[in-house]
Design a protein around this motif. Structure first.
Motif, PDB file in Angstrom:
ATOM      1  N   ILE A  35     -47.135  38.156   4.978  1.00 24.90           N
ATOM      2  CA  ILE A  35     -47.146  38.007   6.081  1.00 24.90           C
ATOM      3  C   ILE A  35     -46.143  38.362   6.531  1.00 24.90           C
ATOM      4  CG2 ILE A  35     -45.965  35.911   5.139  1.00 24.90           C
ATOM      5  CD1 ILE A  35     -46.983  33.648   6.149  1.00 24.90           C
ATOM      6  N   VAL A  36     -45.824  37.954   7.813  1.00 20.51           N
ATOM      7  CA  VAL A  36     -45.135  38.779   8.568  1.00 20.51           C
ATOM      8  C   VAL A  36     -44.747  37.074  10.200  1.00 20.51           C
ATOM      9  CG1 VAL A  36     -44.014  40.011  10.984  1.00 20.51           C
ATOM     10  CG2 VAL A  36     -45.204  41.122   9.088  1.00 20.51           C
ATOM     11  N   THR A  37     -43.530  36.146   9.652  1.00 21.74           N
ATOM     12  CA  THR A  37     -42.778  35.528  10.291  1.00 21.74           C
ATOM     13  C   THR A  37     -42.480  35.585  11.475  1.00 21.74           C
ATOM     14  OG1 THR A  37     -42.568  33.841   7.958  1.00 21.74           O
ATOM     15  CG2 THR A  37     -42.144  32.786   9.734  1.00 21.74           C
ATOM     16  N   GLU A  38     -43.289  35.218  12.881  1.00 24.73           N
ATOM     17  CA  GLU A  38     -43.720  35.261  13.785  1.00 24.73           C
ATOM     18  C   GLU A  38     -42.404  34.159  14.264  1.00 24.73           C
ATOM     19  OE1 GLU A  38     -43.296  38.209  15.365  1.00 24.73           O
ATOM     20  OE2 GLU A  38     -45.683  39.186  14.346  1.00 24.73           O
ATOM     21  N   GLY A  39     -42.422  34.172  15.623  1.00 27.11           N
ATOM     22  CA  GLY A  39     -42.238  33.043  16.140  1.00 27.11           C
ATOM     23  C   GLY A  39     -41.255  32.611  15.855  1.00 27.11           C
ATOM     24  N   ARG A  40     -40.090  31.672  16.771  1.00 23.85           N
ATOM     25  CA  ARG A  40     -38.719  31.621  17.449  1.00 23.85           C
ATOM     26  C   ARG A  40     -37.769  30.737  15.739  1.00 23.85           C
ATOM     27  NH1 ARG A  40     -40.742  27.358  21.697  1.00 23.85           N
ATOM     28  NH2 ARG A  40     -41.893  26.238  20.141  1.00 23.85           N
ATOM     29  N   HIS A  41     -37.265  31.529  15.542  1.00 27.43           N
ATOM     30  CA  HIS A  41     -36.335  31.255  15.287  1.00 27.43           C
ATOM     31  C   HIS A  41     -34.625  32.378  15.312  1.00 27.43           C
ATOM     32  CE1 HIS A  41     -39.770  31.213  12.701  1.00 27.43           C
ATOM     33  NE2 HIS A  41     -39.817  32.526  13.002  1.00 27.43           N
ATOM     34  N   LYS A  50     -27.870  29.904   3.000  1.00 26.85           N
ATOM     35  CA  LYS A  50     -28.582  30.983   3.094  1.00 26.85           C
ATOM     36  C   LYS A  50     -29.250  31.178   4.136  1.00 26.85           C
ATOM     37  CE  LYS A  50     -33.291  29.063   2.511  1.00 26.85           C
ATOM     38  NZ  LYS A  50     -34.399  28.614   2.041  1.00 26.85           N
ATOM     39  N   PRO A  51     -29.659  32.669   3.806  1.00 24.54           N
ATOM     40  CA  PRO A  51     -30.148  33.657   5.147  1.00 24.54           C
ATOM     41  C   PRO A  51     -31.741  33.337   5.825  1.00 24.54           C
ATOM     42  CG  PRO A  51     -30.233  34.760   3.464  1.00 24.54           C
ATOM     43  CD  PRO A  51     -29.511  33.418   2.637  1.00 24.54           C
ATOM     44  N   THR A  52     -31.956  32.368   7.033  1.00 18.97           N
ATOM     45  CA  THR A  52     -32.400  32.475   7.412  1.00 18.97           C
ATOM     46  C   THR A  52     -34.000  33.305   7.126  1.00 18.97           C
ATOM     47  OG1 THR A  52     -31.674  32.402   9.862  1.00 18.97           O
ATOM     48  CG2 THR A  52     -34.082  31.855   9.909  1.00 18.97           C
ATOM     49  N   SER A  53     -35.338  31.447   6.874  1.00 22.36           N
ATOM     50  CA  SER A  53     -36.674  32.641   5.607  1.00 22.36           C
ATOM     51  C   SER A  53     -37.025  33.415   6.575  1.00 22.36           C
ATOM     52  CB  SER A  53     -36.720  31.047   5.162  1.00 22.36           C
ATOM     53  OG  SER A  53     -35.563  30.982   4.461  1.00 22.36           O
ATOM     54  N   SER A  54     -37.008  32.960   7.734  1.00 22.80           N
ATOM     55  CA  SER A  54     -37.810  33.275   8.993  1.00 22.80           C
ATOM     56  C   SER A  54     -37.869  35.137   9.092  1.00 22.80           C
ATOM     57  CB  SER A  54     -38.389  32.556  10.194  1.00 22.80           C
ATOM     58  OG  SER A  54     -39.057  31.171   9.680  1.00 22.80           O
ATOM     59  N   ILE A  55     -38.486  36.003   8.916  1.00 16.00           N
ATOM     60  CA  ILE A  55     -37.944  36.737   9.379  1.00 16.00           C
ATOM     61  C   ILE A  55     -39.115  38.367   9.871  1.00 16.00           C
ATOM     62  CG2 ILE A  55     -36.497  37.228   8.027  1.00 16.00           C
ATOM     63  CD1 ILE A  55     -37.825  38.965   5.403  1.00 16.00           C
ATOM     64  N   ALA A  56     -39.292  38.316  10.754  1.00 13.92           N
ATOM     65  CA  ALA A  56     -40.576  39.181  11.294  1.00 13.92           C
ATOM     66  C   ALA A  56     -40.234  41.143  10.166  1.00 13.92           C
ATOM     67  CB  ALA A  56     -40.397  39.772  12.616  1.00 13.92           C
ATOM     68  N   ARG A  57     -40.835  40.605   8.914  1.00 14.68           N
ATOM     69  CA  ARG A  57     -41.053  41.179   8.081  1.00 14.68           C
ATOM     70  C   ARG A  57     -41.696  41.333   6.784  1.00 14.68           C
ATOM     71  NH1 ARG A  57     -36.424  44.513   4.803  1.00 14.68           N
ATOM     72  NH2 ARG A  57     -35.472  45.632   6.382  1.00 14.68           N
ATOM     73  N   ASP A  95     -50.741  29.410  14.399  1.00 12.37           N
ATOM     74  CA  ASP A  95     -52.104  29.318  13.224  1.00 12.37           C
ATOM     75  C   ASP A  95     -52.187  30.078  12.604  1.00 12.37           C
ATOM     76  OD1 ASP A  95     -53.428  27.031  15.523  1.00 12.37           O
ATOM     77  OD2 ASP A  95     -54.160  27.742  16.903  1.00 12.37           O
ATOM     78  N   ASP A  96     -52.468  31.061  13.047  1.00  6.56           N
ATOM     79  CA  ASP A  96     -52.449  32.349  12.399  1.00  6.56           C
ATOM     80  C   ASP A  96     -51.959  32.190  10.308  1.00  6.56           C
ATOM     81  OD1 ASP A  96     -53.750  33.685  13.527  1.00  6.56           O
ATOM     82  OD2 ASP A  96     -52.328  35.246  15.305  1.00  6.56           O
ATOM     83  N   ILE A  97     -51.023  31.551  10.155  1.00  8.28           N
ATOM     84  CA  ILE A  97     -50.691  31.252   9.363  1.00  8.28           C
ATOM     85  C   ILE A  97     -50.326  30.196   8.951  1.00  8.28           C
ATOM     86  CG2 ILE A  97     -48.781  33.012   9.876  1.00  8.28           C
ATOM     87  CD1 ILE A  97     -46.734  31.090  10.133  1.00  8.28           C
ATOM     88  N   LYS A  98     -51.492  29.233   9.491  1.00 10.52           N
ATOM     89  CA  LYS A  98     -51.227  27.278   8.892  1.00 10.52           C
ATOM     90  C   LYS A  98     -52.157  27.484   7.433  1.00 10.52           C
ATOM     91  CE  LYS A  98     -56.011  26.664  10.547  1.00 10.52           C
ATOM     92  NZ  LYS A  98     -56.895  25.548  11.710  1.00 10.52           N
ATOM     93  N   ASP A  99     -52.446  28.977   7.016  1.00  6.21           N
ATOM     94  CA  ASP A  99     -53.256  29.019   5.311  1.00  6.21           C
ATOM     95  C   ASP A  99     -52.571  29.586   4.341  1.00  6.21           C
ATOM     96  OD1 ASP A  99     -55.173  27.418   6.357  1.00  6.21           O
ATOM     97  OD2 ASP A  99     -56.828  28.726   6.256  1.00  6.21           O
TER      98      ASP A  99
END
Lengths: 351, 351, 351, 351
Positions: free
Chosen positions: D313-319, D292-299, D96-100
């Motif tokens: 943006i900080v990509t939370e979630g399950r990765h 390539k390295p996974t794009s989703s990183i909590a940084r 939800d938080d990153i949908k835009d």
């Protein structure tokens, strides 16, 4: 190429057997951002579903469609739509007695010759039930065409030897024959009722009109618009012929009779059926289909079984005495798929 | 997909305009190691070429084919064949007067609507001359099918209102109509001679038989053998309809009349035209085509020009008064291409 | 599907063997009304043709293209273009001695295994000469892309162990290596001259950039823009690998290093090579190709003949010591074909 | 052509979004009469499914496959298989938080540019979850190839800068990295654990071997076996490069080093990676992929939102911190699909 896909840019793949887990379709190449709901699909499926009248099969399938992908917030995303209908009233036991026999007129023998194995439960993949996936896919195309101002209308023109004498589109959904002439429809049903008492079935002619289509659609040389429509129509189980405009009667005409002369207001006639040189003229596209009588009849017929031995067979089960009314939505669906595909092909040409 | 290719595994691409540099075809997917000569191709091309009789166009094209690739030491290599026919008797000046007008019945108007530009010299790409490439490609397929024991035979069944009353294959190449009844052919020619005096043209019906084809060919659901044959046939310029077996007359039959019963010796009848459920039965495949009267007639007709203004036009030039005899080899070519393609598709299924 | 066609909406079919009658291409799906001349094609063919420098084959082919269809009054008509180059300096006698042997590194053995027959004259269909058809087709795509503001540029990045140290596009057509660094080019040639004295050959790396391309091109899932470019590039004879953006070095990076961050001015980096999720980002598309050393070397090597017997072979004949400079126009051609095709596919999506 | 289908004669169409109703595949062209069970499919899906190790996403999907068509009495019928996996642990609220906003490295921006609409829930169609359909389809191909004596094996060769030093196939399924060297796998995991603490991810190299494949497969010119494998591999989300045999190192070699000499016992080396001229040599096919390295990183990273405004943006979630182990079964699946398709294409050539 395996043959379960149709269309190039608006591309439909159907799956499913009559008495397997489900039937349905995947549609790839759908224009994004278009509002689409299950109701859009269900409306068309309800026209095809069994149990609509005295002469159609009493199989009781609600045929409720689920769309499992390709929609987000009520709009198409451009990714594949999958539309699925689970089989709920599958009753394969009805076919137990004839599983080793080839029903005359059915694809039993030819599937066996082709694959060496066949799902004998209710015609398997060759069942008319496969067309549910086509109708679902066609409903998507119909929606896209509606936005373009294009409408597609099919109806029964002849059945059981009775011909429509007028073209009144308002009658079509008002009679179980989907005939374009209400009075003729009544006579058709009388005739069919008699034939059913005789454990027999009848054929007919279905006509289709595509209105509002722009000039310039169709890809010469091989993918002429009429060639692709013919392909689409002959891919429907019971269809044995197709003719455009004057069709076979053109064979009896002279050039001066057949040529559609032009004025600044357009064509004076439409013997060509709206397609010349494989490309739409802008005139209404008009074609007719020969529909054979339903093959399943409760009469003794000669056949053979898988061992090659001679047998006699009576095809019990749940069948339509005249398939025309239920073919009508399938014809519309296939016509929509072809038309939408060619709009996209034309866009690509200049894109 | 642009529309100048046909077939999937035996794949034909044609190119060329009537009055451009050349016409011809590329064929990809040819079985390797098969003996093939220019004569194999030329024989078929000679059946299609102009100037064969009083009612065909006097255009003088030797139509000599060159094979420039795909052959080595007299055998196919499996790489693409290109077969090319240079245009030598192109006479575009004959079209100067009508280059801004749309000839009724011709693809002039629709090409212009589609492309916004057209090669007006002798119908350009829409010319019957394009079919030389098809006939060349079909000759390759015919050779491959011959090795399989399959033969394809087309002929004129009706023309100018005159019908053949017998089927005598020995007559077909002996009369300029390519009719299967020599006496009927004579009457056809009488009729056509009268119509020509009247500066008019006639249509007809061409029938085709595919013999020796194995059961099991055709890909349900969409690429049924009859659907692909219909596609192929409607891609031929003047064809306006196709019907298989009993065809449109099936619409008037009952199921008990139409179903082909089976015995241990095979089918008792062939109302299905050798295809059931889209798959070959092993019976002879039989279909008929509606051929419209030639559009080019030396009569005044109403039309418009590119500016939309109303004009009258008389289509002079070199034309066939009845196109049936020259369509016959094209029908055979397209039927061969479809059949060969489906043999390969069946091989792939189990391959 | 036979494999001599590429592209979907801008569709190229090549034909021809090295020492057969001709090579060339048919292109279907060309945008109509676009000015196109033989010079547009010839310019690109001249970059590919043999005899351009000391390290390329001395075969003397003028490679003059003829366009025999699809053009009218200097503009494309939307119908197929056929472009043909006759073989004039074919000298198959040079191959007589080795016609029964399989040259190491060449497709001799694999063609024989596949087809059971092969045209042994100068590699037949596997010859680099086949790429003339690609370059001709690519020149058409290049013209269409130019109208869209898209340019495609390839060049030698490494050869014979020597790497370019700067990217100066003005140098590319000024040195026989087509290297993007003139000084490096000189060192490459020194190196190649030494290797040639040793009867050996060298490999290299070719890089390609597609500039001005819009965001949003590429079809997930399977027809990602990079997947189709990879397909196109690996279809070029000597190419053994492809990488996009950071490519194989991405394997050594972390996500925070590799991700291309975005600002309102666009991407800060281009590690992705202009394609993310298979779709163009609007950034320059950048990829590199591994080019193997030329297989034909005038050195004794072990091989077998068609009977399976062991032999030694010295590949005489006319060859390039480094194929990179002549691959450059082929890489551009294939990149143009892919890009143009995807523009048309995107037009169809919304069309 | 829309891009959700792959293969010609063994043809796979996938559907589904990460957080929609379901994902899956339709496979058309399956050889009939082959025993096939859900277990055959499930075994491969279990290798791909999430939650297999500390570095993979904890999303809890049982990924239980249902086959709803194309099977009868435990055998394939030759009609399309549909294999479907319902999404049960879809948790779109996490997005939800990153949908835009457009996550760097993800296809968010490019999908939006392409379609103007996107399903922002867990990457939608661009999610790795789409590959479940590929793995299901690949499991069918794997079964067919097993009957041919062909096996396909992929494994992690490098990850996080750590390389395997031996090739021990027995180790592959024994370590969470699916590395071919157990000791290297331990070091890889150490490295990844450290990188995860740093909220970062790593890339790697996956290698694949196709053993037992016959010589002669692959369709020159455009559908070379390596070209189609490259297409297949680059269609996998995180793959940024592919190389065959010696690959990019071939660029540094001379012809005498790179050419694979032949003796009566076969090739002495395999620098070509089992494919020459686009056709299999009979040697093992060997290729490597840059992942390539996974794009989703909590940084925190710079990006923009749909309005074009700059954001962080900080990509939370399950990765997955390293995607290599879960790509391995996808690579095998795609390799199997290509190989099976080419067996069928070869059968068609002579069929």
């Amino acid at each position: 190429m395996a043959g379960s896909s149709f269309g190039h840019l608006f591309r439909v793949t159907t799956f499913g057997e009559s008495h397997g887990g489900a039937v349905g379709a995947v549609v790839d190449g759908v224009t994004p951002q278009v509002p689409l709901s299950c109701e859009d699909i269900q409306t068309q499926l309800d026209r095809r579903k069994p149990g609509q009248g005295f002469m159609t099969t009493p199989r009781n399938e609600p045929d409720t469609v689920q769309i499992l992908s390709g929609i987000f917030d009520g709009r198409t995303t451009g990714t594949p739509l999958i539309m699925i209908l689970y089989n709920s009233d599958a009753d394969p036991s009805a076919y137990d007695d004839i599983k080793d026999m080839f029903r005359p007129g059915h694809a039993d023998y030819t599937y066996f010759q082709k694959y060496g194995i066949r799902d004998w439960r209710g015609s398997g993949r060759a069942s008319g039930r496969e067309t549910a996936g086509r109708v679902a896919a066609g409903a998507v195309a119909k929606k896209l065409l509606h936005q373009r101002g294009v409408s597609v209308l099919a109806y029964t023109l002849r059945a059981g030897g009775v011909a429509c004498e007028e073209f009144d589109p308002s009658q079509i959904e008002r009679n179980p024959m989907r005939a374009c002439d209400g009075k003729a429809a009544a006579r058709m049903m009388d005739r069919i009722a008699k034939v059913m008492e005789d454990n027999d079935s009848v054929g007919g002619v279905v006509e289709c009109r595509i209105s509002g289509i722009q000039a310039g659609l169709g890809e010469p040389v091989f993918d002429k618009l009429d060639a692709e429509l013919a392909h689409a129509m002959l891919s429907i189980g019971a269809v044995k012929g197709v003719e455009f405009g004057a069709g076979f009667s053109a064979a009896e005409m002279t050039g001066s009779e057949h040529n559609d002369e032009m004025t600044s207001d357009g064509f004076l006639t439409n013997n060509a059926g709206g397609i010349i040189g494989g490309i739409s003229t802008g005139n209404e596209i008009l074609f007719r289909l020969a529909v054979k009588p339903t093959s399943s009849i409760a009469r003794e017929q000669k056949t053979t079984d898988v061992s090659g031995a001679e047998r006699t067979i009576v095809t019990e089960g749940r069948h339509d005495a005249c398939i025309c009314p239920r073919i009508v939505p399938v014809v519309e669906a296939m016509a929509c798929i072809v038309a939408e595909d060619h709009y996209k092909r034309q866009a690509a040409l200049f894109g």
